[in-house]
Design a protein around this motif. Structure first.
Motif, PDB file in Angstrom:
ATOM      1  N   ALA A 168      56.446  64.700   1.507  1.00 24.50           N
ATOM      2  CA  ALA A 168      54.998  64.619   1.296  1.00 24.50           C
ATOM      3  C   ALA A 168      54.694  63.566   0.246  1.00 24.50           C
ATOM      4  CB  ALA A 168      54.450  65.977   0.862  1.00 24.50           C
ATOM      5  N   ALA A 169      53.422  63.172   0.220  1.00 27.84           N
ATOM      6  CA  ALA A 169      52.900  62.271  -0.811  1.00 27.84           C
ATOM      7  C   ALA A 169      51.610  62.881  -1.336  1.00 27.84           C
ATOM      8  CB  ALA A 169      52.639  60.879  -0.242  1.00 27.84           C
ATOM      9  N   VAL A 170      51.236  62.485  -2.534  1.00 27.50           N
ATOM     10  CA  VAL A 170      50.007  62.945  -3.178  1.00 27.50           C
ATOM     11  C   VAL A 170      49.113  61.744  -3.400  1.00 27.50           C
ATOM     12  CG1 VAL A 170      49.084  63.847  -5.364  1.00 27.50           C
ATOM     13  CG2 VAL A 170      51.058  64.959  -4.279  1.00 27.50           C
ATOM     14  N   VAL A 171      47.811  61.931  -3.175  1.00 27.07           N
ATOM     15  CA  VAL A 171      46.822  60.895  -3.503  1.00 27.07           C
ATOM     16  C   VAL A 171      45.900  61.462  -4.571  1.00 27.07           C
ATOM     17  CG1 VAL A 171      44.971  59.409  -2.658  1.00 27.07           C
ATOM     18  CG2 VAL A 171      46.940  59.916  -1.183  1.00 27.07           C
ATOM     19  N   ASP A 187      44.472  62.570 -14.797  1.00 28.54           N
ATOM     20  CA  ASP A 187      44.854  63.420 -15.930  1.00 28.54           C
ATOM     21  C   ASP A 187      45.860  64.516 -15.597  1.00 28.54           C
ATOM     22  OD1 ASP A 187      43.508  62.015 -17.844  1.00 28.54           O
ATOM     23  OD2 ASP A 187      42.176  63.664 -18.424  1.00 28.54           O
ATOM     24  N   GLY A 188      45.958  64.927 -14.354  1.00 30.02           N
ATOM     25  CA  GLY A 188      46.923  65.961 -13.989  1.00 30.02           C
ATOM     26  C   GLY A 188      48.325  65.442 -13.734  1.00 30.02           C
ATOM     27  N   LEU A 189      48.506  64.116 -13.807  1.00 23.82           N
ATOM     28  CA  LEU A 189      49.801  63.528 -13.465  1.00 23.82           C
ATOM     29  C   LEU A 189      50.958  64.055 -14.315  1.00 23.82           C
ATOM     30  CD1 LEU A 189      51.439  61.590 -11.691  1.00 23.82           C
ATOM     31  CD2 LEU A 189      50.879  59.782 -13.327  1.00 23.82           C
ATOM     32  N   ARG A 198      57.797  58.709  -6.964  1.00 21.15           N
ATOM     33  CA  ARG A 198      57.414  57.336  -7.303  1.00 21.15           C
ATOM     34  C   ARG A 198      55.898  57.305  -7.514  1.00 21.15           C
ATOM     35  NH1 ARG A 198      57.623  52.701  -2.679  1.00 21.15           N
ATOM     36  NH2 ARG A 198      56.716  54.490  -1.608  1.00 21.15           N
ATOM     37  N   VAL A 199      55.465  56.783  -8.669  1.00 20.36           N
ATOM     38  CA  VAL A 199      54.044  56.658  -8.981  1.00 20.36           C
ATOM     39  C   VAL A 199      53.611  55.232  -8.637  1.00 20.36           C
ATOM     40  CG1 VAL A 199      52.267  56.800 -10.775  1.00 20.36           C
ATOM     41  CG2 VAL A 199      54.220  58.392 -10.801  1.00 20.36           C
ATOM     42  N   ILE A 200      52.564  55.138  -7.807  1.00 21.40           N
ATOM     43  CA  ILE A 200      52.096  53.863  -7.280  1.00 21.40           C
ATOM     44  C   ILE A 200      50.637  53.663  -7.670  1.00 21.40           C
ATOM     45  CG2 ILE A 200      51.753  52.505  -5.165  1.00 21.40           C
ATOM     46  CD1 ILE A 200      53.771  54.557  -3.855  1.00 21.40           C
ATOM     47  N   LEU A 207      53.581  53.073 -14.030  1.00 19.01           N
ATOM     48  CA  LEU A 207      53.787  52.958 -12.590  1.00 19.01           C
ATOM     49  C   LEU A 207      55.242  52.644 -12.264  1.00 19.01           C
ATOM     50  CD1 LEU A 207      50.665  50.767 -11.645  1.00 19.01           C
ATOM     51  CD2 LEU A 207      50.882  53.268 -11.496  1.00 19.01           C
ATOM     52  N   ASP A 208      55.730  53.220 -11.185  1.00 24.50           N
ATOM     53  CA  ASP A 208      57.038  52.852 -10.654  1.00 24.50           C
ATOM     54  C   ASP A 208      56.899  51.696  -9.673  1.00 24.50           C
ATOM     55  OD1 ASP A 208      58.606  54.978 -11.920  1.00 24.50           O
ATOM     56  OD2 ASP A 208      57.412  56.300 -10.641  1.00 24.50           O
TER      57      ASP A 208
END
Length: 193
Positions: A30-33, A66-68, A85-87, A99-100
């Protein structure tokens, strides 16, 4: 062609924000937006019991990022996953969490096995991005486009917002828009005023 392996979960957060979990059953990931807050995301990810490979941030406003730290802590802690991975926008990296992968408009990337295209939708903020997943017939517009309206112009110009909206308008007509807020009722009231 629609990717029938993809399910998008809309998660209400804070008072009127949305976050999204994009689940690809073919890859089992999964991915998160956007991450307004961690709790609803952690609950959905726990329910799905799938690893999150990517977290895409649309822009730097607190109610989208803010929830990251709490989400990252939960993923690597109680959910026992590898770091996701943070994009985010290369042009806005100085205002985003670390950011990654920094992306630019026109880039193509793969999130949880799904190809996506990056659009600059500046207007609400400078460096605001939209993520289009053609195979899922989905675009994540955050605060650039919402039901019955667009985001306030905090940093950008009306001309920039117009250009952003024209890009989104050019997407296929069967594209589902996933916005960053639930403003439908207030936007409808404004159109009647």
């Amino acid at each position: 062609m629609v990717n029938s392996n993809v399910t998008i979960y809309t998660l209400p957060c804070l008072s009127d924000n949305y976050a999204y979990v994009v689940h690809n059953s073919a890859s089992g990931t999964a991915a998160v937006v956007d991450v307004p807050e961690a709790g609803p995301l952690v609950d959905k990810i726990s329910e799905l019991n799938v690893p999150v490979t990517d977290i895409f941030l649309t822009h730097h406003h607190w109610d989208h990022i803010d929830g990251l730290p709490d989400l990252q802590a939960a993923l690597t802690g109680s959910l026992s996953q590898a770091p996701a991975r943070v994009i985010g926008a290369k042009a806005d990296a100085h205002r985003l969490p670390t950011l990654d992968q920094a992306v630019s408009p026109g880039d193509r990337l793969t999130l949880c096995g799904i190809e996506g295209d990056i659009y600059d939708v500046s207007g609400h903020t400078l460096g605001h991005l939209a993520l289009h997943l053609p195979s899922a017939k989905a675009v994540f517009t955050a605060d650039s486009l919402m039901a019955m309206g667009c985001g306030r112009l905090f940093e950008g110009s009306a001309a920039q917002m117009w250009h952003s909206l024209q890009q989104l308008r050019a997407l296929p007509q069967d594209t589902w828009v996933y916005s960053g807020h639930e403003y439908t009722a207030s936007n409808m009231a404004f159109t009647h005023s």
